[in-house]
Write a protein that holds these residues in place. Structure first.
Motif, short mmCIF file in Angstrom:
data_model
loop_
_atom_site.label_atom_id
_atom_site.label_comp_id
_atom_site.label_asym_id
_atom_site.label_seq_id
_atom_site.Cartn_x
_atom_site.Cartn_y
_atom_site.Cartn_z
N THR A 135 7.58 12.79 15.29
CA THR A 135 7.25 13.36 13.99
C THR A 135 7.30 14.87 14.03
O THR A 135 7.88 15.51 13.13
CB THR A 135 5.86 12.87 13.54
N ASN A 154 16.00 13.36 9.67
CA ASN A 154 15.39 12.24 8.96
C ASN A 154 15.63 10.98 9.78
O ASN A 154 16.50 10.15 9.47
CB ASN A 154 15.97 12.10 7.55
N ILE A 173 6.24 5.58 9.23
CA ILE A 173 6.10 7.02 9.42
C ILE A 173 4.62 7.37 9.49
O ILE A 173 3.80 6.83 8.73
CB ILE A 173 6.80 7.80 8.28
N PRO A 216 1.08 12.28 6.53
CA PRO A 216 0.93 13.73 6.68
C PRO A 216 -0.48 14.16 7.07
O PRO A 216 -0.64 15.13 7.84
CB PRO A 216 1.32 14.27 5.31
N TYR A 223 8.12 15.37 3.49
CA TYR A 223 7.90 13.94 3.27
C TYR A 223 8.60 13.49 1.99
O TYR A 223 9.19 12.40 1.94
CB TYR A 223 6.40 13.64 3.19
N LEU A 277 3.26 3.85 5.60
CA LEU A 277 2.71 5.17 5.84
C LEU A 277 1.41 5.01 6.62
O LEU A 277 0.39 4.60 6.06
CB LEU A 277 2.47 5.89 4.52
N LEU A 319 3.39 12.41 -3.50
CA LEU A 319 4.52 11.59 -3.06
C LEU A 319 4.86 10.52 -4.09
O LEU A 319 6.04 10.25 -4.36
CB LEU A 319 4.19 10.94 -1.71
#
Length: 774
Positions: free
Chosen positions: A73, A136, A157, A160, A190, A207, A231
């Protein structure tokens, strides 16, 4: 509509550790970067195909890694520490591995435990960061799965907020203000990742926000809400599964109200609290409940009857079209398959479920939910028969062990004299210099050591010849330690594959797997033993090796044991008894080993507890019971010796401020702590605490192949001596040296001793030069 099965992540190592070998071949320059990527692709596609064939509906993609997912990441988002350079392109493997392993000129990034389990992640450094999307990777792996296998995967992923909270700035984990400052810089990246995924056809993204389980105040939800709202508004076409794991949500109502399309809850490690939330408060009608019902970090077969009852309970809360069944956390933390455990007792084997078997359980429960239990009745019947056979077996009903447990309440486990009295007797006996030097236990296990062990295990080397080899290797390293000038020596542990597995092979109630490997960090795989029955001591374990090593030198040689809690935390523990009860069974067995070492003339005995802090429950309300149990089992193990026998222990890096009182309560004579990767921050935990025992703060990092300079080590020593009395201080590496190469080990130890000598010469004029003269 039907219930859906979903997975959160799959093990990386490979059934026969192919991934581990790939990394190490690359590090040895046996293959180039193109060859590495070609082989890595073959391995990850095989993992995806296997999950598809096992019946998983929503298959995770991009959960693979070339080292660690947090490192992935930070590399993808351009958060590379500046000492490794400035990049405007995706990192090469050389650049990527420099962060994890260090270089000749740049120290490796800090590494610490992933929440409270034995996996290590690379800690992001946000000191001077300028986020930019360099790669990515989530899009690449999504497209690869779709193109190569026709799998419309679910990219995984790290969220954040967790990404930021798991990192540090200026040596400290980010507080709310720092998160608020950096989040606006990170969120556009993101958004870009999500936008590109939607353009490629992705429907869902997983997420991961595991830090949500540690939130206790409503204000702590605000950054998650800000991020998710941003998002969702920016990329409304991509559906988000907000995934939590490892514990319950204290702020359940606020979390399930966040603007996402699915919420992943752990219903295994939640102490029943997440389920209570669901029952008492319900679940939003516009969201999917991704129910984590299969244990993702233990190896026991689920009781399918009980699990199906849970599924039925969940269908009373949400409609079947809004229910996913999945593991409670990524299967990264369990071995891959039981099919290679050909030597396991059939009674035990029937009760085990590794990653593949857990996915089979998931498929069975999903089928039962959709088609009725009768459609898979045979699987349910087999499951109940296997569990019944294991629970009623002699392995789990050892009456001698149970009687010993009953007598625990009648005994007091304390050393005969207080520390101040003991340490004087120990100084008289050991006669060590100021700032004594030692190592933590293991020395490099060379290719020759590993090949000899393999030959012995396969029957190609006799017991006599294998023991002769171990003796020769022990003697060689005793001579090396003497030549280097170390003060307290170790025998090197060449007979041990792992500090927990080895003891599991020697005590009853343990099963040492053949291929039960799990990733600890990078290419480092460990094979945790399976504690499946009552634990008992049958014969001395380490005595002969320690006694032989001591016969080769006049300097003290440490006996080396692993403490009960670490054995618990680094094993797969039976789930039919309270963990504390199993822990005390181990302690009673190890107490006999400590006493036998003392009888054999070993007067320094190290009982390692490196996993004490890492196993601390995520919820503070559960801490005290855990810590009290840790102290109790440690004292059962260590208090049966004379006052002049010195008890050492070792702990791995962590925030020791949380457990400083527990460290004191252990009443070990000497504690060594891994500190160098955290740049000495742990030193502050011992400042103004009144800590009286002796202490060794690791003065160089053993996880990196680089050899530290004398000046670096000297600076670490001097920094520690600003807050710790020199009369208390030991000099040692961070941890065991098993994974290092011999030349770098000897070079580093030479520098360590040179640094000690330089500091010692400054102090000797006022101390007289020996501890007993202080």
């Amino acid at each position: 509509m039907t219930v859906i099965s979903s997975n959160l992540g799959y093990p990386r190592l490979g059934e026969h550790r192919e991934w581990k070998h790939l990394l190490e071949h690359y590090w040895r320059h046996d293959l180039d970067e193109d060859q590495f990527h070609a082989t890595a692709k073959t391995l990850r596609l095989a993992n995806l195909a296997k999950q598809r064939d096992l019946g998983v509906d929503y298959i995770p993609v991009a959960d693979n890694s070339d080292y660690d997912h947090v490192l992935d990441t930070l590399a993808a988002f351009g958060a590379t520490p500046t000492r490794f350079g400035h990049f405007d392109h995706a990192l090469t493997l050389t650049d990527y591995y420099a962060i994890a392993r260090g270089t000749k000129t740049a120290t490796a990034a800090e590494m610490t435990k992933w929440f409270n389990i034995n996996y290590h992640y690379i800690v992001p450094e946000f000191d001077d960061v300028h986020f930019q999307l360099l790669d990515n990777r989530w899009l690449r792996y999504y497209q690869e799965a779709k193109t190569e296998l026709g799998i419309d995967g679910k990219p995984v992923i790290l969220g954040p907020i967790s990404f930021l909270k798991l990192g540090k700035r200026h040596g400290q984990y980010l507080d709310d203000a720092a998160v608020a400052e950096l989040l606006p810089q990170l969120l556009p990246l993101y958004e870009q990742v999500f936008t590109e995924l939607v353009a490629a056809g992705a429907q869902w993204i997983q997420l991961d926000e595991p830090t949500l389980v540690k939130t206790t105040d409503s204000a702590e939800i605000l950054p998650y809400q800000q991020a998710l709202t941003t998002l969702h508004q920016a990329v409304p076409a991509l559906k988000i599964e907000l995934q939590t794991y490892f514990d319950s949500l204290d702020l359940y109502d606020q979390v399930v109200d966040l603007p996402v399309q699915a919420i992943g809850l752990d219903l295994v490690h939640d102490h029943g609290e997440n389920l209570a939330h669901l029952v008492d408060h319900g679940f939003p009608s516009d969201k999917v409940l991704a129910a984590g019902i299969i244990d993702g970090h233990n190896v026991w077969a689920s009781d399918l009857t009980k699990k199906f009852a849970l599924v039925q309970q969940l269908t009373d809360i949400v409609t079947t079209d809004r229910l996913w069944l999945q593991p409670a956390n990524s299967l990264l933390h369990v071995p891959i398959t039981t099919k290679n455990e050909t030597q396991a007792d059939p009674v035990l084997l029937g009760g085990l479920a590794f990653a593949d078997q857990k996915l089979q359980e998931l498929a069975t429960l999903t089928t039962a939910a959709n088609q009725g239990i009768t459609s898979v009745q045979a699987r349910f019947d087999d499951n109940q028969a296997h569990l019944q056979a294991l629970n009623t077996s002699s392995h789990r009903n050892n009456q001698a062990v149970r009687q010993a447990e009953q007598h625990l309440a009648d005994q007091t486990f304390e050393r005969q004299a207080p520390f101040a009295t003991r340490i004087k007797l120990q100084h008289d006996r050991l006669n060590l210099p100021l700032l004594p030097t030692t190592t933590i236990g293991s020395f490099p296990q060379s290719k020759l050591v590993r090949s000899k062990r393999a030959a012995w295990r396969h029957g190609d080397l006799s017991d006599t010849d294998y023991q002769a080899f171990l003796n020769a290797e022990t003697k060689r390293w005793i001579d090396i330690q003497n030549d280097l000038g170390l003060d307290v020596l170790v025998h090197g542990e060449f007979e041990r594959t792992d500090m927990v597995e080895y003891f599991g092979q020697k005590l009853t109630g343990f099963y040492a797997t053949q291929n039960g490997w799990v990733q600890s960090y990078g290419s480092r795989g460990v094979r945790p033993p399976v504690i499946f029955g009552d634990v008992a001591y049958t014969e001395p374990i380490t005595v002969a090796a320690s006694k032989y090593a001591q016969s080769l030198t006049d300097k003290p040689v440490k006996g080396m044991l692993t403490a009960p809690l670490t054995i618990i935390n680094w094993s797969f523990v039976r789930d039919d008894l309270p963990t504390a009860q199993v822990q005390n069974q181990i302690a009673l067995a190890l107490r006999q080993e400590v006493q036998n070492l003392e009888k054999a003339g070993i007067k320094v005995i190290q009982v390692d507890e490196p996993a004490l802090r890492e196993g601390l429950p995520l919820k503070q309300r559960h801490w005290q019971a855990y810590l009290d149990e840790a102290v109790y089992s440690f004292k059962i193990t260590t208090t049966g010796v004379a006052n002049d026998t010195q008890i050492h222990t070792h702990m791995c890096y962590s925030n020791f401020t949380d457990i400083i009182d527990t460290i004191k309560a252990l009443d070990a004579d000497v504690i060594s702590i891994e500190t160098s990767r955290s740049h000495g921050e742990i030193i502050s935990a011992f400042e103004q605490t009144g800590y009286q025992q002796e202490i060794g703060l690791g003065v160089y990092d053993i996880h990196s192949p680089r050899v530290p300079t004398v000046d670096e080590i000297k600076a670490n020593i001097e920094r520690a001596l600003r807050v710790i009395d020199a009369r208390q201080f030991w000099i040692n590496p961070d941890c065991g040296l098993k994974t290092r190469q011999e030349p770098e080990t000897i070079a580093a130890l030479k520098n360590m001793i040179a640094a000690r000598d330089a500091v010692q010469s400054r102090l000797e004029t006022t101390t007289g030069g020996t501890i007993d003269g202080l």
